[in-house]
Design a protein around this motif. Structure first.
Motif, PDB file in Angstrom:
ATOM      1  N   SER A   2      11.864  30.786   0.514  1.00  0.00           N
ATOM      2  CA  SER A   2      13.072  31.322  -0.128  1.00  0.00           C
ATOM      3  C   SER A   2      13.361  32.755   0.325  1.00  0.00           C
ATOM      4  CB  SER A   2      12.940  31.247  -1.653  1.00  0.00           C
ATOM      5  OG  SER A   2      11.795  31.953  -2.044  1.00  0.00           O
ATOM      6  N   GLN A   3      12.386  33.410   0.972  1.00  0.00           N
ATOM      7  CA  GLN A   3      12.633  34.746   1.535  1.00  0.00           C
ATOM      8  C   GLN A   3      12.320  34.676   3.031  1.00  0.00           C
ATOM      9  OE1 GLN A   3       9.891  36.565  -1.475  1.00  0.00           O
ATOM     10  NE2 GLN A   3      11.258  38.313  -1.119  1.00  0.00           N
ATOM     11  N   PRO A   4      13.246  34.077   3.810  1.00  0.00           N
ATOM     12  CA  PRO A   4      12.925  33.784   5.219  1.00  0.00           C
ATOM     13  C   PRO A   4      12.553  35.008   6.054  1.00  0.00           C
ATOM     14  CG  PRO A   4      15.249  33.329   4.733  1.00  0.00           C
ATOM     15  CD  PRO A   4      14.595  33.627   3.429  1.00  0.00           C
ATOM     16  N   GLU A   5      13.086  36.192   5.688  1.00  0.00           N
ATOM     17  CA  GLU A   5      12.797  37.366   6.531  1.00  0.00           C
ATOM     18  C   GLU A   5      11.356  37.865   6.310  1.00  0.00           C
ATOM     19  OE1 GLU A   5      14.935  37.132   4.053  1.00  0.00           O
ATOM     20  OE2 GLU A   5      14.225  38.644   2.644  1.00  0.00           O
ATOM     21  N   THR A   6      10.706  37.373   5.263  1.00  0.00           N
ATOM     22  CA  THR A   6       9.327  37.815   4.994  1.00  0.00           C
ATOM     23  C   THR A   6       8.334  36.674   5.245  1.00  0.00           C
ATOM     24  OG1 THR A   6       9.284  37.140   2.691  1.00  0.00           O
ATOM     25  CG2 THR A   6      10.221  39.310   3.161  1.00  0.00           C
ATOM     26  N   CYS A   7       8.817  35.698   5.962  1.00  0.00           N
ATOM     27  CA  CYS A   7       8.074  34.448   6.101  1.00  0.00           C
ATOM     28  C   CYS A   7       7.974  34.113   7.591  1.00  0.00           C
ATOM     29  CB  CYS A   7       8.952  33.433   5.369  1.00  0.00           C
ATOM     30  SG  CYS A   7       8.295  31.842   5.197  1.00  0.00           S
ATOM     31  N   ILE A   8       6.803  33.726   8.057  1.00  0.00           N
ATOM     32  CA  ILE A   8       6.661  33.327   9.464  1.00  0.00           C
ATOM     33  C   ILE A   8       6.716  31.804   9.545  1.00  0.00           C
ATOM     34  CG2 ILE A   8       5.158  33.394  11.524  1.00  0.00           C
ATOM     35  CD1 ILE A   8       5.971  36.211  10.727  1.00  0.00           C
TER      36      ILE A   8
END
Ligand code: TYM
Length: 383
Positions: free
Chosen positions: A272-278
């Motif tokens: 749900s937080q793609p910018e903090t997710c690899i």
């Protein structure tokens, strides 16, 4: 409020359900609340005995930390009764590093104990629980995610997929047997269903319980099942374990991991937080960019960092190295010491991690790209 009381109050806000993980994690408290057991040296020693290359890093560094009846599973194994592994994925998008963590550990368990794996793809769950999710989209993601699962390296001869949208009659019969023995009041208490929950959601826990009993039905003999997963899935096993003796099955056992962090301050890695997710589909360049923007335990300025030192316990970059990328105990201890002592700066650590992560993704993607839909299809249980 004293500092201790303050921390306790924050931990009280901790929410862990299969759909929501929030608040400050206090895993000791969670174990108490869920009624699970911390892994002990006894279980760890048995695993060590069967592993030629020593304990897996995720175990050695404590990401896997709790269980239900894992001691019993090991006792039966030593007596010659093999267990099977069961784990799963709700295919709502691409796979991220947090999902890979329990799968990497599951592969290690498959290797050291030489056991079969049943892997459930819950495309029905994602369709039912997400109002905006079209059925075809989650069915497609199930195949995409299955490629990641196979890229982890499971033995295809010992790995079976259960795709919920392709349920067999045996699977449906087991789910219905489970459903008949769980009241709405129990399901509501365990999962927090409300009057607004659709009735598909209310039946769904029977579907996630089903693979705990499927191996017994397929093999024609009671078969112990061990479920490696993060602790968010534990509420399912609680109801499944209540039903098991009523149906004459063994209770499923579980081994739980903590949540692998995202790249923001606090919290688990979450799509749900793609910018903090690899994501496993991120280009190595994009992943590097995300790491360079990661929250760390660093100070405001370089001067302050040198003077006060960093705070590794708050730092995602440190935890990624600790749990996944730096297996050398001496090197990780030096990293910690140098960070605390202000000798190591965040930029250096981010750069080193970004390089390791790029290599990891390149290798994973190379394996993943070779896996076809036909290969996945061959492993789906069809009867
Ligand atoms: P899903 O798709 O939410 O998650 C798949 C697996 O990844 C774990 N997980 C994490 N582990 C560590 N750190 C994280 N940040 C993190 N985020 C997710 C989950 O615990 C899970 O093991 N309902 C399930 C699908 C399922 C399943 C199962 C999972 C069906 N049967 C049996 C585990 C075991 C789901 O939506 O998982």
């Amino acid at each position: 409020m004293t500092k201790k009381e303050e921390t306790n109050a924050q931990a009280d806000e901790m929410v862990v359900t299969p759909w929501e993980v929030s608040g400050v994690m206090d895993y000791k408290k969670l174990v108490k609340k869920f009624g699970t057991t911390l892994l002990s040296q006894k279980e760890i020693d048995v695993m060590k005995k069967y592993s030629k290359d020593g304990l897996h890093l995720l175990l050695r560094r404590g990401l896997f930390f709790s269980h239900r009846d894992f001691d019993w599973i090991l006792k039966q194994y030593e007596k010659g009764e093999k267990f099977v592994l069961y784990t799963g994925r709700g295919p709502s998008g691409h796979t991220h590093l947090g999902h890979l963590v329990p799968w990497i550990f599951t592969k290690w368990l498959q290797d050291i104990f030489d056991v079969e794996l049943y892997f459930q793809m819950t495309d029905d769950e994602k369709f039912l629980f997400d109002q905006k999710m079209p059925f075809q989209e989650t069915r497609d993601f199930a195949y995409e995610n299955a490629k990641d699962i196979l890229a982890v390296g499971f033995d295809p001869k010992k790995t079976h997929f259960i795709f919920d949208s392709q349920l067999t009659s045996t699977m449906y019969r087991i789910a219905v047997e489970v459903g008949k023995r769980v009241t709405f009041s129990t399901a509501r208490a365990v999962f927090g269903f409300t009057n607004e929950s659709n009735i598909g959601m209310i039946f769904y826990p029977s579907i996630q319980a089903m693979p705990c009993f499927l191996p017994t039905e397929l093999k024609g003999k009671n078969t112990p099942v061990l479920i490696p997963a993060a602790i968010d899935q534990d509420p399912y096993w609680r109801i499944t374990r209540d039903v098991a003796p009523k149906l004459g099955y063994y209770k499923p056992a579980a081994i739980h991991c903590k949540f692998f962090p995202g790249l923001a301050e606090g919290g688990k890695m979450s799509a749900s937080q793609p910018e903090t997710c690899i994501f496993t589909t991120d280009t190595p360049k994009l992943a590097q960019k995300k790491v360079m923007r990661s929250y760390t335990g660093g100070r405001e300025t370089m001067e302050e960092q040198k003077e006060l030192g960093g705070e590794p316990d708050k730092c995602n970059v440190y935890w990624y190295e600790y749990y996944l990328f730096e297996s050398d105990d001496k090197k990780i201890a030096t990293m910690r010491k140098d960070c605390l002592g202000g000798k190591l700066l965040c930029g250096q650590c981010k750069k080193a991690l970004a390089e390791k992560l790029s290599k990891f993704l390149e290798e994973h993607q190379e394996r993943r790209n070779k896996i076809t839909k036909e290969q996945v299809d061959k492993l789906i249980i069809k009867e």
